[in-house]
Structure formats: C-alpha cells, structure tokens
Design a protein around this motif. Structure first.
Motif, PDB file in Angstrom:
ATOM      1  N   ASP A 175       0.837  -1.204   0.000  1.00 64.11           N
ATOM      2  CA  ASP A 175       0.000   0.000   0.000  1.00 64.11           C
ATOM      3  C   ASP A 175       0.873   1.256   0.000  1.00 64.11           C
ATOM      4  O   ASP A 175       1.712   1.444   0.891  1.00 64.11           O
ATOM      5  CB  ASP A 175      -0.932   0.015   1.206  1.00 64.11           C
ATOM      6  CG  ASP A 175      -2.019  -1.047   1.097  1.00 64.11           C
ATOM      7  OD1 ASP A 175      -2.249  -1.522  -0.012  1.00 64.11           O
ATOM      8  OD2 ASP A 175      -2.623  -1.387   2.127  1.00 64.11           O
ATOM      9  N   TYR A 176       0.649   2.125  -0.971  1.00 61.35           N
ATOM     10  CA  TYR A 176       1.480   3.313  -1.155  1.00 61.35           C
ATOM     11  C   TYR A 176       1.474   4.220   0.077  1.00 61.35           C
ATOM     12  O   TYR A 176       2.478   4.833   0.450  1.00 61.35           O
ATOM     13  CB  TYR A 176       1.008   4.091  -2.398  1.00 61.35           C
ATOM     14  CG  TYR A 176      -0.183   4.979  -2.147  1.00 61.35           C
ATOM     15  CD1 TYR A 176      -0.025   6.323  -1.837  1.00 61.35           C
ATOM     16  CD2 TYR A 176      -1.483   4.461  -2.183  1.00 61.35           C
ATOM     17  CE1 TYR A 176      -1.110   7.140  -1.578  1.00 61.35           C
ATOM     18  CE2 TYR A 176      -2.564   5.270  -1.920  1.00 61.35           C
ATOM     19  CZ  TYR A 176      -2.382   6.604  -1.621  1.00 61.35           C
ATOM     20  OH  TYR A 176      -3.462   7.405  -1.344  1.00 61.35           O
ATOM     21  N   TRP A 177       0.299   4.346   0.733  1.00 62.43           N
ATOM     22  CA  TRP A 177       0.166   5.284   1.837  1.00 62.43           C
ATOM     23  C   TRP A 177       1.010   4.899   3.047  1.00 62.43           C
ATOM     24  O   TRP A 177       1.430   5.766   3.830  1.00 62.43           O
ATOM     25  CB  TRP A 177      -1.303   5.445   2.240  1.00 62.43           C
ATOM     26  CG  TRP A 177      -2.023   4.150   2.510  1.00 62.43           C
ATOM     27  CD1 TRP A 177      -2.842   3.476   1.652  1.00 62.43           C
ATOM     28  CD2 TRP A 177      -1.990   3.372   3.718  1.00 62.43           C
ATOM     29  NE1 TRP A 177      -3.317   2.332   2.244  1.00 62.43           N
ATOM     30  CE2 TRP A 177      -2.811   2.246   3.512  1.00 62.43           C
ATOM     31  CE3 TRP A 177      -1.348   3.528   4.937  1.00 62.43           C
ATOM     32  CZ2 TRP A 177      -2.991   1.273   4.486  1.00 62.43           C
ATOM     33  CZ3 TRP A 177      -1.529   2.555   5.923  1.00 62.43           C
ATOM     34  CH2 TRP A 177      -2.351   1.442   5.680  1.00 62.43           C
ATOM     35  N   ALA A 178       1.256   3.589   3.217  1.00 61.23           N
ATOM     36  CA  ALA A 178       2.068   3.151   4.352  1.00 61.23           C
ATOM     37  C   ALA A 178       3.514   3.619   4.191  1.00 61.23           C
ATOM     38  O   ALA A 178       4.134   4.142   5.128  1.00 61.23           O
ATOM     39  CB  ALA A 178       2.001   1.632   4.473  1.00 61.23           C
ATOM     40  N   TRP A 179       4.059   3.448   2.983  1.00 62.83           N
ATOM     41  CA  TRP A 179       5.431   3.897   2.715  1.00 62.83           C
ATOM     42  C   TRP A 179       5.503   5.426   2.755  1.00 62.83           C
ATOM     43  O   TRP A 179       6.520   6.000   3.187  1.00 62.83           O
ATOM     44  CB  TRP A 179       5.896   3.378   1.358  1.00 62.83           C
ATOM     45  CG  TRP A 179       6.087   1.892   1.345  1.00 62.83           C
ATOM     46  CD1 TRP A 179       5.245   0.956   0.826  1.00 62.83           C
ATOM     47  CD2 TRP A 179       7.199   1.173   1.883  1.00 62.83           C
ATOM     48  NE1 TRP A 179       5.751  -0.310   1.009  1.00 62.83           N
ATOM     49  CE2 TRP A 179       6.955  -0.203   1.653  1.00 62.83           C
ATOM     50  CE3 TRP A 179       8.368   1.561   2.531  1.00 62.83           C
ATOM     51  CZ2 TRP A 179       7.844  -1.195   2.052  1.00 62.83           C
ATOM     52  CZ3 TRP A 179       9.263   0.572   2.935  1.00 62.83           C
ATOM     53  CH2 TRP A 179       8.996  -0.782   2.693  1.00 62.83           C
ATOM     54  N   SER A 180       4.454   6.093   2.311  1.00 65.00           N
ATOM     55  CA  SER A 180       4.428   7.548   2.346  1.00 65.00           C
ATOM     56  C   SER A 180       4.499   8.055   3.780  1.00 65.00           C
ATOM     57  O   SER A 180       5.177   9.047   4.073  1.00 65.00           O
ATOM     58  CB  SER A 180       3.160   8.063   1.667  1.00 65.00           C
ATOM     59  OG  SER A 180       3.067   9.458   1.756  1.00 65.00           O
ATOM     60  N   LEU A 181       3.796   7.377   4.685  1.00 64.40           N
ATOM     61  CA  LEU A 181       3.841   7.766   6.092  1.00 64.40           C
ATOM     62  C   LEU A 181       5.262   7.634   6.642  1.00 64.40           C
ATOM     63  O   LEU A 181       5.742   8.504   7.368  1.00 64.40           O
ATOM     64  CB  LEU A 181       2.870   6.903   6.908  1.00 64.40           C
ATOM     65  CG  LEU A 181       2.885   7.119   8.432  1.00 64.40           C
ATOM     66  CD1 LEU A 181       2.498   8.559   8.762  1.00 64.40           C
ATOM     67  CD2 LEU A 181       1.950   6.137   9.125  1.00 64.40           C
ATOM     68  N   LEU A 182       5.947   6.540   6.294  1.00 58.77           N
ATOM     69  CA  LEU A 182       7.345   6.389   6.719  1.00 58.77           C
ATOM     70  C   LEU A 182       8.187   7.542   6.199  1.00 58.77           C
ATOM     71  O   LEU A 182       9.062   8.071   6.899  1.00 58.77           O
ATOM     72  CB  LEU A 182       7.917   5.058   6.214  1.00 58.77           C
ATOM     73  CG  LEU A 182       7.502   3.786   6.956  1.00 58.77           C
ATOM     74  CD1 LEU A 182       8.185   2.576   6.331  1.00 58.77           C
ATOM     75  CD2 LEU A 182       7.849   3.873   8.433  1.00 58.77           C
ATOM     76  N   GLY A 183       7.937   7.938   4.948  1.00 59.79           N
ATOM     77  CA  GLY A 183       8.662   9.064   4.381  1.00 59.79           C
ATOM     78  C   GLY A 183       8.418  10.349   5.145  1.00 59.79           C
ATOM     79  O   GLY A 183       9.348  11.139   5.391  1.00 59.79           O
ATOM     80  N   ASP A 184       7.178  10.575   5.559  1.00 61.21           N
ATOM     81  CA  ASP A 184       6.847  11.785   6.328  1.00 61.21           C
ATOM     82  C   ASP A 184       7.573  11.793   7.676  1.00 61.21           C
ATOM     83  O   ASP A 184       8.053  12.825   8.140  1.00 61.21           O
ATOM     84  CB  ASP A 184       5.339  11.859   6.572  1.00 61.21           C
ATOM     85  CG  ASP A 184       4.553  12.059   5.280  1.00 61.21           C
ATOM     86  OD1 ASP A 184       5.166  12.401   4.255  1.00 61.21           O
ATOM     87  OD2 ASP A 184       3.319  11.842   5.312  1.00 61.21           O
ATOM     88  N   ILE A 185       7.624  10.623   8.320  1.00 61.12           N
ATOM     89  CA  ILE A 185       8.256  10.527   9.638  1.00 61.12           C
ATOM     90  C   ILE A 185       9.756  10.812   9.556  1.00 61.12           C
ATOM     91  O   ILE A 185      10.343  11.439  10.444  1.00 61.12           O
ATOM     92  CB  ILE A 185       7.990   9.141  10.256  1.00 61.12           C
ATOM     93  CG1 ILE A 185       6.491   9.008  10.605  1.00 61.12           C
ATOM     94  CG2 ILE A 185       8.844   8.909  11.498  1.00 61.12           C
ATOM     95  CD1 ILE A 185       6.073   7.619  11.011  1.00 61.12           C
ATOM     96  N   CYS A 186      10.386  10.364   8.461  1.00 59.87           N
ATOM     97  CA  CYS A 186      11.839  10.537   8.311  1.00 59.87           C
ATOM     98  C   CYS A 186      12.222  11.879   7.692  1.00 59.87           C
ATOM     99  O   CYS A 186      13.416  12.207   7.614  1.00 59.87           O
ATOM    100  CB  CYS A 186      12.410   9.416   7.441  1.00 59.87           C
ATOM    101  SG  CYS A 186      12.176   7.758   8.126  1.00 59.87           S
ATOM    102  N   ALA A 187      11.246  12.661   7.266  1.00 56.05           N
ATOM    103  CA  ALA A 187      11.520  13.868   6.473  1.00 56.05           C
ATOM    104  C   ALA A 187      12.388  14.883   7.199  1.00 56.05           C
ATOM    105  O   ALA A 187      13.218  15.558   6.577  1.00 56.05           O
ATOM    106  CB  ALA A 187      10.205  14.510   6.038  1.00 56.05           C
ATOM    107  N   ASP A 188      12.230  15.011   8.518  1.00 53.28           N
ATOM    108  CA  ASP A 188      12.967  16.043   9.248  1.00 53.28           C
ATOM    109  C   ASP A 188      14.403  15.658   9.562  1.00 53.28           C
ATOM    110  O   ASP A 188      15.245  16.530   9.774  1.00 53.28           O
ATOM    111  CB  ASP A 188      12.246  16.387  10.564  1.00 53.28           C
ATOM    112  CG  ASP A 188      10.928  17.096  10.318  1.00 53.28           C
ATOM    113  OD1 ASP A 188      10.763  17.672   9.230  1.00 53.28           O
ATOM    114  OD2 ASP A 188      10.060  17.062  11.214  1.00 53.28           O
TER     115      ASP A 188
END
Length: 634
Positions: A295-308
């Motif tokens: 599911d694309y949204w799960a990986w996207s959430l990981l990306g958001d968490i690591c963004a900073d």
C-alpha cells in the motif's frame, strides 16, 4: 359473613366502591387472612387508577396510605408492580408519569418525550424521570435514524438534550447514545472528536469492547474500537496538541484491546508524528507498513516521519510508495513531496515528471492545482528541462534504503532452505518451505517461491532472514540472506524416541519422543526395518495445522542411545490377571496376547519392557507392556 371471593367478584363486575366497603369489613374483622389483604389491596389499586384518570384527587392520599400499609407475606410480583404504579399516580404529576409510560409502551416516543419535558419543567426532575426521558430520546433518535431521509438536526438536538440530563454513567443508555453518534459520524454528520469529549470516553463499559458477531459468524468491530478510530481520525485532522494528547491514552487502550487492528496502529503513528514524537511514531509506522507492504500510503507515512532527520531515507520511502500500484488521484501528495526532494537534489527532469503527473490528474478531474504545484511549475528550471518518460527506474534504484528501514528493528532468524512444491491447480505459483531456528524443533513455514531472493542455494543450505507472522498466522518474509555454516540442516538437532507401533498394512511406523512430540514415518522414508520398542534417532520440524502442532521427520535412523525413561522402561512386578488382561501394581497394562503366549498366571512375578501409551477413550496416559515373561520356576 363477607368473603374475599365475593370482594373479587364485585371488582370484576366493576362495582369498586361496594367491593371496597366489603374489603374494609374483612380487614376490620379479628383475623383477616392473606386473601382478605389481597382483595383489599386490589380494590385500592383499582380505586386509585379510576380516580386519578378522572382527576378526582380528594380521596387519593387516603387510598395511598392504606395501600402502603398493606403487608403481604408471600412475594407477589404482579401485585407489587401494580401497587408501585398506583402509589405513583397519587403523587403530584403522577398521572403525567403514567401517561408518559403508556405512550412509551405504545411506541409513541415523541409524546412520551413531550410529557417528560413537562414533568422536568414542573420540578419533577428526579433521577427516574430524567432517565426515562433519556431512554425516550434514544428511542426517538433510533426511529429518526431508520428513516430514508434523516432529520440530522433533530437527532443532534436529542443527543445534546441527553448529555445535559446528567444521568449516572457508565450505563447502557450512555453507550446507546454513543452508538447513535458513531453512526452519524460514519456518515460525516457529526464531529465525533467533539462529541466524545462531552460524552467522556472514560465511561466506556467492558461490554463496549465486545466485538459484534452476526448469526452467521461474521465479526465486526466493537463500539469502543469503532469510536476510538473515529475520534483519533478527527484529532489527526484537527491537528492541535490538546486534541492529539486527549486521544492518545484512548488509542493506547484500543491497541491493547484490539491488537489485530492495524488502523489503530496507523492512527497512533500519525498522532505521534503530529506531536513531533517522530522516533516513537516510527515504531508504529513500521508495524503498519510491514502489514501493508503493498500500500502506497504506508510507505508515504514512513517518508513523512523521516523527512525532518533522514532526507535520503524519506526520498527512498516516497520512491517505494510510488512503486506500489495506486491511481494517480490518490498519489498526488506523495508525488509533490518527492518532487520537492528531487528539486533539492538537482534532479530536475525527474521532478518535472512528478509535477506533470499531478497536473495531468488535476486537469482530468477538473480540480484546482495545489498552490505549491503552481509555485514549483513557475520556476525557471521547469521551463528549461524536459521530463523523464518514466521514473520507475529511479524509484527502484532508490527504494533499497526504505526496504532496509522496514526490517531494521526485526532480529535475524537462522534457518535452512526447504524444498519447492506446488498445490494442485496452482502449478503456476510454486511455494517453498523454510525451516526457522527456535528453542526446540525448527518451525516449518511456507512462502511464495517468488519471495525467495536467493537463486544459488540448495535444499538444506544455511540462511538467515528477517520476517514475522501476521495476524492470520502466515509468515511474512522481508529479507533472505546466505549464512556461513559448516553443515547442511544445521538448525535441526537429534531427538531420541521409541517406535511404539508398526503398521504393516499402511506401511508406516509411529514413534514417540515425549508426551508432546510424536509422529509417523512411511516405510519408503526409512533406510532399515524397525520393530516395536526399538530406539530411533530423528531430526524433526514442527508445523501448524487446524488441529494443532504436528511434526515432520527430516531424518530417521537406528541408534544405540537409550530413550528417556519417561517413554520406555523395564519392569519386574507381580501381575494381576482379569479377563485375560494383566495389570501390575504400578498400573502397567499387559495385553492378552502377551499373557497367553508366555503362560503368565495370576500373581506371577513378571519382567518386561513397557512403553508410554495414550488412551484416547479415557484421554489419559498410561504404560503398556510390549514384552513380559514370568520369573516363576515350577
């Protein structure tokens, strides 16, 4: 002399005043009996009902005092209920209460609500009336919700009126109103976050956590589980610290109560991320992504968490997200985030491709372009470069870091490679067995052969892997790697058992290692012949069936090692013979064929060998001799 039967007869004829006078005579007699008292009581009940409905209040108080003074030694529930209702009619506004109850009983809930409101305005605001009004408001709301066109405002007014009644909670009524609100929230007709704060989630009952199971066995989320999902979603959307902090302890409880619900984990990750607790959020997001790897949204959430903190990891997660199949109308936000990172890296052609995908979809859906897309597409670089024809190759080159992040918190598990097999009818989807090291026998798991990432391995080779069992008990493998080892099948170890049965007809033997571990081996899988009672050396793996754990044999050989005395032992004891069967003092059973073959008689001293034996009929373990000879000398 008047009798109670005559009083009852007069009541049935409708002559209440005459019946009452006759009943008074009975009560004034020297020794009125129980039936005299009953007759008097029923007369009073009928008189109160008659006068109250006619609004003749002159004698009501006198009747009430007489009715309250009656004492019937044997419990009569019907009389007790009717007496209570009659006494209620004698109180101020008692007739109104009676009318409200009658309206409710007849299904006229609007009328009942109107009457109870009158009572409360008149000062009759005791707990009973407020609770009754609450139930009528709920029943009325339920009626409104059942209509094709729901009067949302009317239902909301009922919810608000109920909350202001301040009735004791937790209670069934309180949970019923939560259920109404949850249904409205499911249709986006109410703010569940705001409602829950008035309702107070601390008042959830144990029953509210019970899942709903239909008659045909289908299972649905519990009320509490459903509500906390709605409330946490509302807090995430509102995105203020008070709301996020408010919902967090309730999410924690829901995760404990409903461990299989991955959406609760997702919401907790989002709440923690919104609170700036990225490291804590990552733990939950990894659990979610492992459960939803496609599911694309799960990986996207990981990306958001690591963004900073981890820009490269964030980019990798967005790449992995876009490798998952999803319609462009869903992936716009991910593409915009990735485009920003690509611009920072100077990958302008790849960035333009992402922006063009977003622009094309918005135009197709006739939707307004996000301001950030308008801003980026107005930059000079956008006009100067040509977009790539596809970013798929770029995604694949950069997805590895995200894949390693996914399994970063999972331990390596030692294992061995098993064989490939197919299920009839699914020959195009071969499967492979893997054997995972445990504290006892290795665990046999099955994966799709397409998940086997190593091509140059053979059956028995040493490997290590990262994976876990999902909520359905299926093993999910994420990474497989080679492992250095000096021998094949190194996660297996030797167990010593005993052959306790040989079935020549079915061409198999049965062995037992202990009371929990046993199995069968076909003659074709044995290198030599075994007899009952012989020791056997085996290497076993365990696999799971609907009936529980079962054991599969990798290797079996003869051995000179002794089986444990808990499964095979020698004995020398006196025997008692009964109906051709032998029993020793320590309850070793000697079968009739052994008794007759060796001419064993009652009270003989016998020597032999016995094996542990499970009796299915008695559901118990015991000992059974496989050999026995008499030591008596004639």
């Amino acid at each position: 002399m008047t009798s109670s039967k005559e009083v009852f007869a007069k009541r049935r004829e409708g002559q209440l005043d005459e019946a009452y006078r006759m009943a008074l005579q009975l009560m004034n007699s020297p020794n009125p009996d129980e039936w005299d008292t009953r007759a008097f009581g029923w007369c009073l009940i009928d008189l109160i009902k008659r006068d109250a409905r006619a609004e003749r209040v002159k004698d009501l108080d006198h009747y009430r005092q007489q009715l309250e003074a009656i004492d019937i030694p044997i419990v009569d529930e019907v009389f007790a209920t009717q007496r209570e209702q009659a006494i209620l009619l004698c109180k101020p506004n008692g007739l109104l209460v009676s009318k409200a109850k009658q309206a409710s009983k007849s299904g006229r809930h609007s009328e009942a609500v109107y009457i109870y409101r009158q009572l409360l305005r008149a000062g009759e605001d005791g707990t009973d009336n407020r609770t009754s009004l609450g139930w009528e408001l709920y029943k009325l709301s339920k009626e409104l919700m059942a209509k094709k066109s729901i009067d949302i405002l009317a239902v909301k007014r009922n919810l608000n009126e109920y909350l202001n009644l301040n009735i004791g909670r937790p209670s069934l009524l309180h949970s019923c109103f939560l259920q109404v609100a949850s249904k409205l929230a499911g249709e986006e007709k109410i703010n569940m976050l705001a409602f829950s704060q008035f309702w107070n989630l601390e008042f959830l009952r144990a029953e509210d956590w019970h899942k709903f199971v239909t008659d045909d066995g289908k299972e649905f989320p519990s009320l509490a589980e459903k509500v906390i999902q709605q409330v946490s979603k509302g807090a995430i959307n509102k995105n203020d610290n008070f709301s996020l902090s408010y919902v967090l302890p309730h999410l924690d409880r829901a995760i404990v109560e409903c461990p299989e619900n991955v959406w609760l984990l997702l919401n907790k990750a989002k709440v923690l991320l919104a609170l700036g607790r990225n490291n804590d959020a990552l733990n939950f997001a990894l659990d979610v992504t492992r459960a939803k790897t496609n599911d694309y949204w799960a990986w996207s959430l990981l990306g958001d968490i690591c963004a900073d903190s981890e820009i490269n990891t964030s980019l990798s997660c967005y790449c992995k997200s876009l490798l998952c199949y999803a319609d462009d109308k869903f992936t716009g936000k991910v593409r915009i985030k990735l485009a920003k990172l690509l611009i920072n890296n100077g990958d302008f052609s790849e960035a333009k491709y992402e922006l063009n995908r977003v622009i094309a979809n918005k135009e197709k859906e006739c939707l307004k372009l996000p301001a950030e897309v308008v801003h980026m597409s107005a930059q000079p670089w956008y006009l100067e470069v040509s977009p790539t024809s596809s970013n798929d190759a770029y995604y694949r080159r950069n997805a590895q870091e995200a894949e390693m992040l996914l399994v970063s918190q999972l331990p390596w598990i030692d294992g061995n490679v098993g064989d490939v097999f197919v299920i009839p009818g699914k020959e195009n989807r071969p499967k492979r067995k893997l054997f995972l090291k445990t504290l006892s026998e290795p665990k046999e798991v099955v994966i799709q052969e397409s998940k086997m990432q190593l091509s140059d391995v053979v059956v028995g080779d040493a490997i290590r892997l990262k994976g876990e069992f999902n909520s359905q008990g299926v093993f999910q493998v994420y990474v497989i790697d080679k492992r250095e080892s000096n021998e094949s099948w190194d996660v297996f170890f030797e167990r010593i058992g005993v052959v306790d049965h040989v079935n020549n007809h079915k061409q198999l033997i049965h062995f037992i290692v202990d009371r929990k571990v046993d199995g069968v081996i076909h003659f074709s899988d044995l290198s030599s012949v075994f007899s009952e009672g012989e020791a056997i050396s085996v290497n076993l793996s365990v696999y799971t069936t609907r009936q529980g754990a079962r054991y599969r044999v990798l290797r079996a050989d003869h051995t000179d090692k002794e089986p444990d005395s808990s499964i095979r032992k020698s004995f020398r004891e006196n025997v008692r013979i009964s109906n051709g069967m032998g029993f020793t003092k320590t309850d070793i059973f000697i079968p009739p064929p052994i008794i007759s073959k060796n001419n064993i008689e009652d009270d003989d001293v016998v020597s032999g060998v016995a094996l542990i034996n499970y009796n299915k009929k008695r559901d118990s373990w015991g000992w059974k001799a496989i050999s026995a000879t008499s030591d008596n000398v004639e």
